[in-house]
Design a protein around this motif. Structure first.
Motif, PDB file in Angstrom:
ATOM      1  N   THR A 142      -2.178 -55.104  12.380  1.00 15.96           N
ATOM      2  CA  THR A 142      -1.786 -53.713  12.617  1.00 15.96           C
ATOM      3  C   THR A 142      -0.552 -53.307  11.811  1.00 15.96           C
ATOM      4  OG1 THR A 142      -0.563 -54.473  14.580  1.00 15.96           O
ATOM      5  CG2 THR A 142      -2.797 -53.618  14.921  1.00 15.96           C
ATOM      6  N   SER A 143       0.374 -54.217  11.618  1.00 20.71           N
ATOM      7  CA  SER A 143       1.580 -53.870  10.861  1.00 20.71           C
ATOM      8  C   SER A 143       1.292 -53.700   9.367  1.00 20.71           C
ATOM      9  CB  SER A 143       2.652 -54.950  11.057  1.00 20.71           C
ATOM     10  OG  SER A 143       2.181 -56.206  10.605  1.00 20.71           O
ATOM     11  N   TRP A 161      -2.827 -60.056  15.921  1.00 21.34           N
ATOM     12  CA  TRP A 161      -2.833 -58.617  16.211  1.00 21.34           C
ATOM     13  C   TRP A 161      -1.677 -57.927  15.499  1.00 21.34           C
ATOM     14  CZ3 TRP A 161      -2.193 -56.480  21.906  1.00 21.34           C
ATOM     15  CH2 TRP A 161      -2.212 -55.076  21.865  1.00 21.34           C
ATOM     16  N   GLN A 162      -0.479 -58.488  15.614  1.00 25.40           N
ATOM     17  CA  GLN A 162       0.690 -57.881  14.985  1.00 25.40           C
ATOM     18  C   GLN A 162       0.540 -57.849  13.462  1.00 25.40           C
ATOM     19  OE1 GLN A 162       3.287 -56.404  16.329  1.00 25.40           O
ATOM     20  NE2 GLN A 162       4.439 -56.102  14.420  1.00 25.40           N
ATOM     21  N   PHE A 199      -4.661 -48.867  15.226  1.00 19.75           N
ATOM     22  CA  PHE A 199      -4.177 -49.589  16.399  1.00 19.75           C
ATOM     23  C   PHE A 199      -2.657 -49.561  16.451  1.00 19.75           C
ATOM     24  CE2 PHE A 199      -7.333 -52.560  18.538  1.00 19.75           C
ATOM     25  CZ  PHE A 199      -8.412 -51.737  18.282  1.00 19.75           C
ATOM     26  N   PHE A 239      -7.831 -51.326  11.572  1.00 24.60           N
ATOM     27  CA  PHE A 239      -6.674 -51.755  12.345  1.00 24.60           C
ATOM     28  C   PHE A 239      -5.480 -50.824  12.146  1.00 24.60           C
ATOM     29  CE2 PHE A 239      -9.111 -55.702  11.935  1.00 24.60           C
ATOM     30  CZ  PHE A 239      -9.136 -56.120  13.258  1.00 24.60           C
ATOM     31  N   SER A 240      -5.544 -49.947  11.177  1.00 22.16           N
ATOM     32  CA  SER A 240      -4.440 -49.008  10.976  1.00 22.16           C
ATOM     33  C   SER A 240      -4.334 -48.004  12.118  1.00 22.16           C
ATOM     34  CB  SER A 240      -4.625 -48.259   9.654  1.00 22.16           C
ATOM     35  OG  SER A 240      -5.850 -47.527   9.652  1.00 22.16           O
ATOM     36  N   THR A 251       0.876 -51.459  17.133  1.00 22.62           N
ATOM     37  CA  THR A 251       1.297 -52.851  16.965  1.00 22.62           C
ATOM     38  C   THR A 251       1.700 -53.448  18.314  1.00 22.62           C
ATOM     39  OG1 THR A 251       3.590 -52.211  16.569  1.00 22.62           O
ATOM     40  CG2 THR A 251       2.124 -52.335  14.652  1.00 22.62           C
ATOM     41  N   ASP A 282      -1.544 -52.504   8.260  1.00 25.42           N
ATOM     42  CA  ASP A 282      -2.529 -51.413   8.162  1.00 25.42           C
ATOM     43  C   ASP A 282      -3.777 -51.850   7.399  1.00 25.42           C
ATOM     44  OD1 ASP A 282      -0.873 -49.730   9.557  1.00 25.42           O
ATOM     45  OD2 ASP A 282       0.087 -48.922   7.756  1.00 25.42           O
TER      46      ASP A 282
END
Length: 332
Positions: free
Chosen positions: A25-26, A21-22, A38, A35-36, A40, A28
């Motif tokens: 999202t980090s 997940w990290q 979301f 996921f951008s 982090t 992008d």
């Protein structure tokens, strides 16, 4: 695998999911899923820390737990009682069955307008929706569990002089407990779904209400804080129901599997019989049955003994007749 190893494996699985997940999202990453948009994991953690430090979070938590426990306990009592009644009485099945089967397919969340019209406060309406959501899984599982009981148990209680209430307490409820707790496990999950939905629609406090408020102000980190809270609460309550069920049905055989898929620590009827045999191993053994040759020999010996006895009896009779003839000649 030892218990500590299993817990470590679960922790690694959770950490891996958070790491993915990290990462997504980090960076992008936008492939097909965006996921951008979301937050982090670190953003959610900061929002969670800020929320926990304030009083609103604990107020929402208390309100949601109160609603879920009240509705679920009402559903458990009513569902078990109605399920047993419908399963044991044809009259109750004819009277209640059609009404229950018509209402059962209606989603509980669709009853929000009905709850608003029926109850004077939103709090009572939310409890009603929660109770309705959990009622039908408990009802159906109880009904099927009671009908699946073998009649031999009931006949045994009747033979020993037991009455209707004795059968209910000694046969019906204990025998149906595994099925009842299956329905309770499903019911507690459905209750969380409906109580959160009801709080989003008509609640003033609660985890669902706060999550929806965060969404309306575009606080996505706060939305994920609510989602995580709901997931943890649901997991804890489901685990509590499962542990209670295992405690009350500890007489059931339990099977666990090792890494190779082989069963271990199995206690079944065969195991019980083996244990009984081991306990009674010190009892004196009964004589082994004679073989076929030994039986034949014993039969021949018995025949010879009977023949000898018959010959002795015939000789005795002849001697008695001779003695009688001699005595008659002497008298003459």
């Amino acid at each position: 695998m030892p218990k500590a190893g299993r817990y470590a494996l679960r922790a690694v699985s959770l950490a891996a999911a958070l790491g993915v997940w990290q990462l997504l999202t980090s960076l992008d990453i936008d492939l097909w899923l965006r996921f951008s948009q979301f937050p982090t994991v670190t953003d959610v953690a900061r929002a969670f820390a800020d929320r926990v430090s304030g009083p609103d979070y604990w107020t929402d938590l208390t309100d949601s737990l109160t609603r879920i426990l009240t509705g679920f306990l009402l559903a458990a009592v009513l569902g078990v009682a109605t399920g047993v009644l419908v399963a044991r009485s044809r009259l109750a099945e004819d009277l209640l069955g059609p009404v229950l089967e018509v209402i059962r397919p209606i989603p509980a969340i669709a009853l929000v307008p009905v709850a608003i019209l029926l109850f004077p406060s939103n709090e009572q309406g939310i409890v009603f929706i929660t109770c309705t959501a959990a009622f039908f899984p408990v009802l159906v599982s109880t009904r099927h569990a009671v009908r699946a009981l073998t009649p031999v148990w009931e006949e045994a209680v009747l033979t020993m002089g037991g009455g209707r209430w004795r059968i209910l307490a000694s046969v019906v409820l204990p025998g149906a407990l595994p099925g009842i707790f299956g329905g309770l496990s499903v019911g507690i999950g459905v209750s969380w779904i409906c109580v959160i939905s009801a709080e989003m629609i008509s609640g003033q406090y609660g985890v669902g209400y706060r999550t929806w408020q965060d969404y309306t102000v575009v606080n996505y980190a706060g939305v994920f804080v609510g989602m995580v809270t709901i997931g943890v609460l649901g997991w804890l309550t489901s685990t509590a129901v499962e542990l209670l069920g295992r405690r009350l049905t500890r007489w059931l055989p339990r099977t666990s599997y090792d890494a190779g898929g082989r069963p271990r620590n199995v206690r079944t009827a065969v195991t019980a019989v083996t244990e009984v045999a081991e306990v009674t191993a010190g009892a004196p053994e009964s004589p082994a049955p004679a073989s076929k040759s030994e039986n034949t020999e014993n039969t021949e010996k018995s025949a010879k003994s009977a023949k000898s006895a018959k010959s002795a009896k015939s000789a005795k009779s002849e001697n008695a007749e001779k003695s009688e003839e001699a005595r008659d000649g002497h008298l003459v």
